[in-house]
Structures are given as C-alpha cells and as structure tokens.
Write a protein that holds these residues in place. Structure first.
Motif, PDB file in Angstrom:
ATOM      1  N   LEU A   1     -10.256   2.739  -0.826  1.00 36.93           N
ATOM      2  CA  LEU A   1     -11.662   2.364  -0.698  1.00 36.93           C
ATOM      3  C   LEU A   1     -11.867   1.093   0.113  1.00 36.93           C
ATOM      4  N   THR A   2     -13.096   0.927   0.570  1.00 41.60           N
ATOM      5  CA  THR A   2     -13.545  -0.364   1.054  1.00 41.60           C
ATOM      6  C   THR A   2     -14.219  -1.050  -0.122  1.00 41.60           C
ATOM      7  N   GLY A   3     -14.402  -2.353  -0.035  1.00 42.52           N
ATOM      8  CA  GLY A   3     -15.124  -3.049  -1.097  1.00 42.52           C
ATOM      9  C   GLY A   3     -14.213  -3.709  -2.110  1.00 42.52           C
ATOM     10  N   GLU A   4     -14.729  -3.893  -3.335  1.00 37.47           N
ATOM     11  CA  GLU A   4     -14.035  -4.641  -4.388  1.00 37.47           C
ATOM     12  C   GLU A   4     -12.693  -4.037  -4.788  1.00 37.47           C
ATOM     13  N   MET A   5     -12.674  -2.740  -5.034  1.00 33.85           N
ATOM     14  CA  MET A   5     -11.456  -2.080  -5.484  1.00 33.85           C
ATOM     15  C   MET A   5     -10.709  -1.488  -4.295  1.00 33.85           C
ATOM     16  N   ASP A   6      -9.407  -1.411  -4.447  1.00 34.77           N
ATOM     17  CA  ASP A   6      -8.604  -0.853  -3.360  1.00 34.77           C
ATOM     18  C   ASP A   6      -8.478   0.661  -3.448  1.00 34.77           C
ATOM     19  N   TYR A   7      -8.395   1.182  -4.701  1.00 38.62           N
ATOM     20  CA  TYR A   7      -8.199   2.613  -4.910  1.00 38.62           C
ATOM     21  C   TYR A   7      -9.020   3.082  -6.093  1.00 38.62           C
ATOM     22  N   ILE A   8      -9.373   4.355  -6.059  1.00 38.88           N
ATOM     23  CA  ILE A   8      -9.971   5.007  -7.218  1.00 38.88           C
ATOM     24  C   ILE A   8      -9.190   6.293  -7.459  1.00 38.88           C
ATOM     25  N   LEU A   9      -8.838   6.521  -8.731  1.00 35.65           N
ATOM     26  CA  LEU A   9      -8.036   7.676  -9.104  1.00 35.65           C
ATOM     27  C   LEU A   9      -8.796   8.529 -10.106  1.00 35.65           C
ATOM     28  N   LYS A  10      -8.658   9.834  -9.971  1.00 35.68           N
ATOM     29  CA  LYS A  10      -9.128  10.765 -11.002  1.00 35.68           C
ATOM     30  C   LYS A  10      -7.873  11.243 -11.717  1.00 35.68           C
ATOM     31  N   VAL A  11      -7.818  10.946 -13.017  1.00 36.65           N
ATOM     32  CA  VAL A  11      -6.609  11.196 -13.801  1.00 36.65           C
ATOM     33  C   VAL A  11      -6.976  12.039 -15.016  1.00 36.65           C
ATOM     34  N   VAL A  12      -6.174  13.054 -15.318  1.00 35.00           N
ATOM     35  CA  VAL A  12      -6.385  13.861 -16.520  1.00 35.00           C
ATOM     36  C   VAL A  12      -5.276  13.555 -17.517  1.00 35.00           C
TER      37      VAL A  12
ATOM     38  N   ALA B   1       0.841  -1.202   0.000  1.00 28.74           N
ATOM     39  CA  ALA B   1       0.000   0.000   0.000  1.00 28.74           C
ATOM     40  C   ALA B   1       0.876   1.252   0.000  1.00 28.74           C
ATOM     41  N   ARG B   2       1.954   1.233   0.767  1.00 30.89           N
ATOM     42  CA  ARG B   2       2.863   2.385   0.818  1.00 30.89           C
ATOM     43  C   ARG B   2       3.530   2.610  -0.533  1.00 30.89           C
ATOM     44  N   ARG B   3       3.966   1.521  -1.173  1.00 30.70           N
ATOM     45  CA  ARG B   3       4.602   1.654  -2.492  1.00 30.70           C
ATOM     46  C   ARG B   3       3.633   2.250  -3.511  1.00 30.70           C
ATOM     47  N   PHE B   4       2.378   1.820  -3.441  1.00 28.23           N
ATOM     48  CA  PHE B   4       1.392   2.378  -4.365  1.00 28.23           C
ATOM     49  C   PHE B   4       1.135   3.853  -4.050  1.00 28.23           C
ATOM     50  N   ALA B   5       1.015   4.192  -2.791  1.00 27.05           N
ATOM     51  CA  ALA B   5       0.804   5.600  -2.394  1.00 27.05           C
ATOM     52  C   ALA B   5       1.973   6.464  -2.834  1.00 27.05           C
ATOM     53  N   ASP B   6       3.186   5.941  -2.721  1.00 27.43           N
ATOM     54  CA  ASP B   6       4.372   6.682  -3.173  1.00 27.43           C
ATOM     55  C   ASP B   6       4.318   6.922  -4.682  1.00 27.43           C
ATOM     56  N   LEU B   7       3.898   5.895  -5.431  1.00 21.94           N
ATOM     57  CA  LEU B   7       3.760   6.040  -6.880  1.00 21.94           C
ATOM     58  C   LEU B   7       2.759   7.146  -7.211  1.00 21.94           C
ATOM     59  N   VAL B   8       1.588   7.078  -6.621  1.00 24.31           N
ATOM     60  CA  VAL B   8       0.520   8.040  -6.907  1.00 24.31           C
ATOM     61  C   VAL B   8       0.963   9.464  -6.570  1.00 24.31           C
ATOM     62  N   ALA B   9       1.680   9.621  -5.487  1.00 24.68           N
ATOM     63  CA  ALA B   9       2.145  10.952  -5.068  1.00 24.68           C
ATOM     64  C   ALA B   9       3.073  11.581  -6.108  1.00 24.68           C
ATOM     65  N   ARG B  10       3.765  10.759  -6.883  1.00 22.18           N
ATOM     66  CA  ARG B  10       4.714  11.263  -7.890  1.00 22.18           C
ATOM     67  C   ARG B  10       4.065  11.535  -9.251  1.00 22.18           C
TER      68      ARG B  10
ATOM     69  N   GLN C   1      -5.164  13.624 -10.140  1.00 24.94           N
ATOM     70  CA  GLN C   1      -5.679  14.780  -9.413  1.00 24.94           C
ATOM     71  C   GLN C   1      -6.255  14.405  -8.054  1.00 24.94           C
ATOM     72  N   GLU C   2      -6.840  13.232  -7.976  1.00 27.72           N
ATOM     73  CA  GLU C   2      -7.412  12.753  -6.720  1.00 27.72           C
ATOM     74  C   GLU C   2      -7.158  11.264  -6.628  1.00 27.72           C
ATOM     75  N   ALA C   3      -6.960  10.782  -5.404  1.00 31.98           N
ATOM     76  CA  ALA C   3      -6.753   9.359  -5.176  1.00 31.98           C
ATOM     77  C   ALA C   3      -7.357   9.005  -3.820  1.00 31.98           C
ATOM     78  N   TYR C   4      -8.146   7.944  -3.807  1.00 31.86           N
ATOM     79  CA  TYR C   4      -8.826   7.527  -2.587  1.00 31.86           C
ATOM     80  C   TYR C   4      -8.639   6.035  -2.357  1.00 31.86           C
TER      81      TYR C   4
END
Length: 155
Positions: free
Chosen positions: A103-114, A84-93, A98-101
């Motif tokens: 989640l609970t449920g089926e998916m672990d993360y949802i990203l808003k990407v332009v 999870a930390r490695r993925f968070a580090d990737l997203v931060a770079r 624009q947004e990253a959350y």
C-alpha cells in the motif's frame, strides 16, 4: 492484449465462464449465439492469450473450518528492498494469507487472512508475523460480516 481485441462475444464468454467455469462449449454456444466450434476456438484463444488464467473450484470456507476472516495491516521495520522481499517471501509461504497488497500511506501491507478461531489468529500474529525480522507493527481487525466477496470483473 488490449481491449480492442476483445469483442462482445469474447466479453460474454468471459463473463459466463467467470460465473461458472464448468460451462461446456455447447453451453456457451446456446448463451452467446455462436456455434460450439466458434466458442471452442474463442475460449482456446482467450486461454492462450492469458485472459483466462485458469479454472478452480470455489470452496466453502466456513464448512471447511475457516470461519474467521481477518484483515491485518503490517508496517515494516525498515523500508528497503531487501526487507520488503523478506516480507513478501514470508507471505508467499503462508497458506492462511488469501490476499496481500502493498500500500501507499500509513501501512505498508494489508493482508486477508483466514483462521479457524481466535486462538489460531493469535498464534498467527504472535508466532509468525510479529517475530519476523522485517515486521515492526501489526494491527488486526476481525471481519464481523462479509457484505460482498467476489473475484469477478465487471465485464
């Protein structure tokens, strides 16, 4: 700071500033019926207490070359803190994200990407997300129409 310390004047000031962060204390004074100096003191306190985190310009995404908005869901390969930390580090770079959350449920993360276009989206998914060691599955949806987009709180 809890809501009891934010009175009606503070809420009005916050509401006006989130609509237009360039308002002067004189502008606020006219709209909330307080003196300019009172507005200045309140604004400074709201900034110091962290209720106002900063000011920024709202840019025209399309005119600046990012017409495509994409919602990308990501499932991690393994569910452990290090992954999870490695993925968070990737997203931060990644400036496209624009947004990253998380989640609970089926998916672990949802990203808003332009992205500028479909080719750029494809490269982002294929060359950046999918090869990353923390990622197992990626699902992409292209936004056809934005019905509402705001960062404003319902004050």
């Amino acid at each position: 700071m809890n809501n009891a310390q934010v009175d009606g004047y503070d809420r009005k000031i916050l509401s006006l500033l989130q609509a237009d962060g360039r308002l002067t204390n004189n502008d606020l004074s006219e709209r909330v019926n307080l003196s300019s100096s009172q507005c200045s003191r309140r604004r400074q306190r709201l900034e110091e207490e962290g209720l106002i985190k900063g000011y920024r310009a709202l840019l025209d995404r399309e005119r600046l070359g990012f017409p495509l908005v994409n919602v990308i869901t990501v499932t991690l390969a393994t569910h452990n803190p290090d992954n999870a930390r490695r993925f968070a580090d990737l997203v931060a770079r990644l400036p496209e994200v624009q947004e990253a959350y998380a989640l609970t449920g089926e998916m672990d993360y949802i990203l808003k990407v332009v992205t500028p276009d479909l080719k750029s989206l494809s490269e982002f998914v294929s060359a950046v997300l999918l090869p990353h060691e923390s990622v197992q599955h990626v699902k992409t949806a292209i936004v056809l129409q934005t019905l509402k987009e705001t960062g404003a709180l319902p004050l």
